[in-house]
Design a protein around this motif. Structure first.
Motif, PDB file in Angstrom:
ATOM      1  N   MET A 176       0.815  -1.214   0.000  1.00  0.00           N
ATOM      2  CA  MET A 176       0.000   0.000   0.000  1.00  0.00           C
ATOM      3  C   MET A 176       0.851   1.267   0.000  1.00  0.00           C
ATOM      4  O   MET A 176       0.493   2.270  -0.625  1.00  0.00           O
ATOM      5  CB  MET A 176      -0.941  -0.006   1.206  1.00  0.00           C
ATOM      6  N   SER A 177       1.988   1.254   0.704  1.00  0.00           N
ATOM      7  CA  SER A 177       2.809   2.464   0.756  1.00  0.00           C
ATOM      8  C   SER A 177       3.370   2.817  -0.622  1.00  0.00           C
ATOM      9  O   SER A 177       3.522   3.982  -0.958  1.00  0.00           O
ATOM     10  CB  SER A 177       3.954   2.299   1.765  1.00  0.00           C
ATOM     11  N   TYR A 178       3.667   1.789  -1.430  1.00  0.00           N
ATOM     12  CA  TYR A 178       4.158   2.041  -2.783  1.00  0.00           C
ATOM     13  C   TYR A 178       3.022   2.408  -3.723  1.00  0.00           C
ATOM     14  O   TYR A 178       3.189   3.221  -4.624  1.00  0.00           O
ATOM     15  CB  TYR A 178       4.871   0.796  -3.326  1.00  0.00           C
ATOM     16  N   CYS A 179       1.878   1.788  -3.528  1.00  0.00           N
ATOM     17  CA  CYS A 179       0.756   1.927  -4.463  1.00  0.00           C
ATOM     18  C   CYS A 179      -0.501   2.358  -3.703  1.00  0.00           C
ATOM     19  O   CYS A 179      -1.376   1.525  -3.436  1.00  0.00           O
ATOM     20  CB  CYS A 179       0.521   0.611  -5.177  1.00  0.00           C
ATOM     21  N   TYR A 180      -0.676   3.659  -3.356  1.00  0.00           N
ATOM     22  CA  TYR A 180       0.204   4.736  -3.836  1.00  0.00           C
ATOM     23  C   TYR A 180       0.404   5.754  -2.717  1.00  0.00           C
ATOM     24  O   TYR A 180       0.555   6.930  -2.947  1.00  0.00           O
ATOM     25  CB  TYR A 180      -0.437   5.443  -5.038  1.00  0.00           C
ATOM     26  N   LEU A 181       0.355   5.301  -1.468  1.00  0.00           N
ATOM     27  CA  LEU A 181       0.255   6.236  -0.362  1.00  0.00           C
ATOM     28  C   LEU A 181       1.452   7.158  -0.224  1.00  0.00           C
ATOM     29  O   LEU A 181       1.302   8.334   0.130  1.00  0.00           O
ATOM     30  CB  LEU A 181       0.029   5.481   0.948  1.00  0.00           C
ATOM     31  N   ASN A 182       2.658   6.648  -0.471  1.00  0.00           N
ATOM     32  CA  ASN A 182       3.825   7.519  -0.349  1.00  0.00           C
ATOM     33  C   ASN A 182       3.715   8.704  -1.301  1.00  0.00           C
ATOM     34  O   ASN A 182       3.958   9.860  -0.907  1.00  0.00           O
ATOM     35  CB  ASN A 182       5.107   6.744  -0.619  1.00  0.00           C
ATOM     36  N   ALA A 183       3.356   8.450  -2.550  1.00  0.00           N
ATOM     37  CA  ALA A 183       3.243   9.539  -3.518  1.00  0.00           C
ATOM     38  C   ALA A 183       2.059  10.447  -3.212  1.00  0.00           C
ATOM     39  O   ALA A 183       2.136  11.669  -3.387  1.00  0.00           O
ATOM     40  CB  ALA A 183       3.117   8.963  -4.933  1.00  0.00           C
ATOM     41  N   VAL A 184       0.958   9.869  -2.745  1.00  0.00           N
ATOM     42  CA  VAL A 184      -0.227  10.673  -2.427  1.00  0.00           C
ATOM     43  C   VAL A 184       0.080  11.650  -1.301  1.00  0.00           C
ATOM     44  O   VAL A 184      -0.268  12.840  -1.368  1.00  0.00           O
ATOM     45  CB  VAL A 184      -1.413   9.761  -2.056  1.00  0.00           C
ATOM     46  N   ARG A 185       0.723  11.184  -0.242  1.00  0.00           N
ATOM     47  CA  ARG A 185       1.015  12.107   0.867  1.00  0.00           C
ATOM     48  C   ARG A 185       2.071  13.131   0.476  1.00  0.00           C
ATOM     49  O   ARG A 185       2.098  14.233   1.025  1.00  0.00           O
ATOM     50  CB  ARG A 185       1.428  11.332   2.117  1.00  0.00           C
ATOM     51  N   TRP A 186       2.951  12.800  -0.448  1.00  0.00           N
ATOM     52  CA  TRP A 186       3.908  13.768  -0.988  1.00  0.00           C
ATOM     53  C   TRP A 186       3.159  14.934  -1.621  1.00  0.00           C
ATOM     54  O   TRP A 186       3.621  16.079  -1.594  1.00  0.00           O
ATOM     55  CB  TRP A 186       4.791  13.056  -2.008  1.00  0.00           C
ATOM     56  N   ILE A 187       1.984  14.650  -2.145  1.00  0.00           N
ATOM     57  CA  ILE A 187       1.180  15.664  -2.826  1.00  0.00           C
ATOM     58  C   ILE A 187       0.216  16.370  -1.859  1.00  0.00           C
ATOM     59  O   ILE A 187       0.089  17.595  -1.891  1.00  0.00           O
ATOM     60  CB  ILE A 187       0.410  15.026  -3.993  1.00  0.00           C
ATOM     61  N   LEU A 188      -0.441  15.619  -0.985  1.00  0.00           N
ATOM     62  CA  LEU A 188      -1.485  16.206  -0.129  1.00  0.00           C
ATOM     63  C   LEU A 188      -0.947  16.831   1.151  1.00  0.00           C
ATOM     64  O   LEU A 188      -1.637  17.630   1.778  1.00  0.00           O
ATOM     65  CB  LEU A 188      -2.531  15.144   0.218  1.00  0.00           C
ATOM     66  N   GLY A 189       0.263  16.455   1.576  1.00  0.00           N
ATOM     67  CA  GLY A 189       0.821  17.099   2.750  1.00  0.00           C
ATOM     68  C   GLY A 189       0.937  16.183   3.948  1.00  0.00           C
ATOM     69  O   GLY A 189       1.105  14.978   3.819  1.00  0.00           O
ATOM     70  N   ARG A 190       0.809  16.754   5.137  1.00  0.00           N
ATOM     71  CA  ARG A 190       1.056  16.039   6.383  1.00  0.00           C
ATOM     72  C   ARG A 190      -0.169  15.246   6.814  1.00  0.00           C
ATOM     73  O   ARG A 190      -1.221  15.817   7.105  1.00  0.00           O
ATOM     74  CB  ARG A 190       1.423  17.044   7.480  1.00  0.00           C
ATOM     75  N   PRO A 191      -0.065  13.901   6.910  1.00  0.00           N
ATOM     76  CA  PRO A 191      -1.204  13.111   7.381  1.00  0.00           C
ATOM     77  C   PRO A 191      -1.348  13.191   8.891  1.00  0.00           C
ATOM     78  O   PRO A 191      -0.364  13.369   9.618  1.00  0.00           O
ATOM     79  CB  PRO A 191      -0.839  11.687   6.939  1.00  0.00           C
ATOM     80  N   THR A 192      -2.568  13.047   9.365  1.00  0.00           N
ATOM     81  CA  THR A 192      -2.831  13.174  10.800  1.00  0.00           C
ATOM     82  C   THR A 192      -3.556  11.977  11.398  1.00  0.00           C
ATOM     83  O   THR A 192      -3.289  11.603  12.538  1.00  0.00           O
ATOM     84  CB  THR A 192      -3.658  14.437  11.083  1.00  0.00           C
ATOM     85  N   THR A 193      -4.504  11.387  10.677  1.00  0.00           N
ATOM     86  CA  THR A 193      -5.314  10.292  11.225  1.00  0.00           C
ATOM     87  C   THR A 193      -5.458   9.160  10.211  1.00  0.00           C
ATOM     88  O   THR A 193      -5.373   9.387   8.995  1.00  0.00           O
ATOM     89  CB  THR A 193      -6.714  10.773  11.630  1.00  0.00           C
ATOM     90  N   VAL A 194      -5.710   7.966  10.737  1.00  0.00           N
ATOM     91  CA  VAL A 194      -5.894   6.784   9.896  1.00  0.00           C
ATOM     92  C   VAL A 194      -7.075   5.979  10.420  1.00  0.00           C
ATOM     93  O   VAL A 194      -7.180   5.721  11.625  1.00  0.00           O
ATOM     94  CB  VAL A 194      -4.633   5.899   9.897  1.00  0.00           C
ATOM     95  N   SER A 195      -7.961   5.582   9.510  1.00  0.00           N
ATOM     96  CA  SER A 195      -9.051   4.672   9.840  1.00  0.00           C
ATOM     97  C   SER A 195      -9.075   3.583   8.781  1.00  0.00           C
ATOM     98  O   SER A 195      -9.113   3.884   7.582  1.00  0.00           O
ATOM     99  CB  SER A 195     -10.389   5.417   9.866  1.00  0.00           C
ATOM    100  N   ALA A 196      -9.021   2.320   9.204  1.00  0.00           N
ATOM    101  CA  ALA A 196      -8.833   1.240   8.230  1.00  0.00           C
ATOM    102  C   ALA A 196      -9.672   0.021   8.563  1.00  0.00           C
ATOM    103  O   ALA A 196     -10.077  -0.212   9.705  1.00  0.00           O
ATOM    104  CB  ALA A 196      -7.359   0.850   8.177  1.00  0.00           C
ATOM    105  N   MET A 197      -9.911  -0.792   7.526  1.00  0.00           N
ATOM    106  CA  MET A 197     -10.518  -2.105   7.658  1.00  0.00           C
ATOM    107  C   MET A 197      -9.701  -3.076   6.824  1.00  0.00           C
ATOM    108  O   MET A 197      -9.097  -2.687   5.826  1.00  0.00           O
ATOM    109  CB  MET A 197     -11.977  -2.106   7.180  1.00  0.00           C
ATOM    110  N   ALA A 198      -9.683  -4.350   7.235  1.00  0.00           N
ATOM    111  CA  ALA A 198      -8.890  -5.342   6.514  1.00  0.00           C
ATOM    112  C   ALA A 198      -9.508  -6.721   6.661  1.00  0.00           C
ATOM    113  O   ALA A 198     -10.312  -6.975   7.579  1.00  0.00           O
ATOM    114  CB  ALA A 198      -7.450  -5.352   7.031  1.00  0.00           C
ATOM    115  N   ASN A 199      -9.110  -7.634   5.748  1.00  0.00           N
ATOM    116  CA  ASN A 199      -9.520  -9.027   5.881  1.00  0.00           C
ATOM    117  C   ASN A 199      -8.480  -9.947   5.249  1.00  0.00           C
ATOM    118  O   ASN A 199      -7.549  -9.486   4.574  1.00  0.00           O
ATOM    119  CB  ASN A 199     -10.914  -9.265   5.274  1.00  0.00           C
TER     120      ASN A 199
END
Length: 340
Positions: A176-199
C-alpha cells in the motif's frame, strides 16, 4: 571525473533494475554484488559488469564501495542498512525505510549521527507525471485539495517473502505504501489520522500477512483525505483504477493514453479536460539514481530521506492498529509511543 562505486546487496529482479539504472546514469559503476545464493549473486554481477560477488554482504567492504544499494526482503534489509551505516556508507534502500517502526527509528537515529546520505526507494517521486500532479494539486492550480482515491490489486506468490508478515513488515507497508500512499502524501501534505478495515480471504496460513486486503482513509492537516485500497487478490483481467485527485476547482488522473516514450495525465477544469504528455525518458529509476548521486556529492538530501520515509512506516503501523482495533488512530499517538 571518477565514477561512484556502488555495491549491491541483493540479486533479484529489482536489484538488477536499480543496478542498471545506476549504470545508465553514466556516473556509477557496480563494484560488488552479494546475495544469499552465491550463484545468483554471480549471475547478477555478470549482468551488471562486475567481477566481485559472494553470499555475505559484509564482505562487500572489500570491493571499496562509495555507496550501497540494498534490494532484499525488508527484515534482511534492516540488518543490511544498519551494517552499511555502521560501516560509513551512503545508501539507497530499494524498499521502504524499515520493516518495523522500531528499526525505522533506529535507522533515522543512525543516519543523523553518521551524516550519511540515505534514500528510500519510492521512485514515483521522480516520475514526471507525478511531479506534474504535485505541481497542479499541491501548488493550488486546481483549487483546494479535496481527496485522492487509489486502488492497487496484485497477486504475489503466496510462498514469496511478500506474503510473510515478519519478512515483509505487512501488506500495508510492502504494497500500500508504494501503491500509492507515499506519492499521495507527498502531494497532499502532512497526514494526521488513519481509519482502516482489513480481511484475509485467500491465503490464511499462519505467518502470512495479517492484512491481505485493506482499505484506509487517511486524513491530512489541510482537511483533504485519501481513500486507499490495496490487496494481494487481483482477479485476472481486472485493471486497477488509475489514481485520481479531486480539488475544489478541478481534478487530475493518471494513466491517460500517451505515445511511446511519454507519460500522460488527464486534467479536468472548468467543464473541460485535457491530456498532458510528459517525457518518460529517462525512467524514474534512472532519475532517482541521478538524484542519489547528486546527494552524495552535495551532501544534501534527495526526495526520500529517512525522516520523511519513517512516516510511511508510521502510517502502515496505524493502518494495522486501526484495522485490528476497529477505531481511528492518530499518527501523533504512534509518534509519541502510546501504541507501540
Amino acid at each position: 571525473m571518477s565514477k561512484t562505486r556502488i555495491a549491491v546487496v541483493g540479486a533479484g529482479n529489482m536489484a538488477r533494475v536499480r543496478g542498471r539504472a545506476f549504470l545508465d546514469t553514466g556516473r556509477a559503476e557496480i563494484c560488488g554484488v552479494a546475495a544469499r545464493r552465491r550463484e545468483t549473486a554471480e549471475r547478477c554481477a555478470r549482468e551488471l559488469g562486475c567481477a566481485v560477488s559472494g553470499d555475505d554482504y559484509r564482505k562487500l567492504a572489500g570491493s571499496r564501495p562509495d555507496a550501497v544499494l540494498i534490494e532484499v526482503p525488508h527484515r534482511v534489509q534492516d540488518e543490511a542498512t544498519m551494517w552499511a551505516l555502521d560501516a560509513g556508507y551512503d545508501l539507497l534502500i530499494g524498499g521502504c525505510l524499515a520493516s518495523t517502526l522500531e528499526n525505522g527509528r533506529r535507522i533515522v537515529e543512525m543516519t543523523n549521527r553518521s551524516g550519511r546520505i540515505v534514500e528510500a526507494g519510492f521512485q514515483r517521486r521522480y516520475d514526471p507525471a507525478w511531479e506534474e500532479i504535485r505541481r497542479l494539486v499541491a501548488g493550488g492550480e486546481l483549487g483546494t485539495p479535496v481527496m485522492a482515491v487509489t486502488m492497487a490489486l496484485w497477486n504475489p506468490d503466496p510462498d514469496a517473502w511478500y506474503y510473510d508478515q515478519e519478512a515483509s513488515g505487512g501488506m500495508p507497508l510492502t504494497h500500500m505504501s508504494y501503491c500509492y500512499l507515499n506519492a499521495v502524501r507527498w502531494i497532499l501534505g502532512r497526514p494526521t489520522t488513519v481509519s482502516a478495515m482489513a480481511n484475509r480471504k485467500r491465503n490464511t496460513a499462519p505467518g502470512h500477512v495479517a492484512e491481505e486486503t485493506c482499505g484506509a482513509l487517511i486524513g491530512f492537516e489541510n482537511g483533504a483525505f485519501a481513500s486507499a485500497t490495496a490487496s494481494y487478490i487481483g482477479p485476472e483481467g481486472m485493471t486497477d483504477p488509475h489514481p485520481r485527485f479531486v480539488c475544489a476547482g478541478g481534478g487530475v488522473t493518471t494513466g491517460a493514453d500517451s505515445p511511446p516514450g511519454e507519460e500522460a495525465i488527464k486534467v479536468y477544469r472548468e467543464g473541460r479536460s485535457e491530456v498532458r504528455t510528459l517525457d518518460a525518458e529517462p525512467s524514474s529509476m534512472v532519475r532517482q539514481a541521478h538524484a542519489f548521486l547528486d546527494a552524495t556529492e552535495s551532501r544534501r538530501e534527495a526526495l526520500n530521506p529517512p525522516g520523511d520515509a519513517l512516516l510511511d512506516v508510521e502510517i502502515a503501523e496505524a493502518v494495522s492498529i486501526s484495522a485490528q482495533e476497529d477505531r481511528t488512530v492518530s499518527l501523533q499517538e504512534i509518534r509519541s509511543g502510546g501504541l507501540v
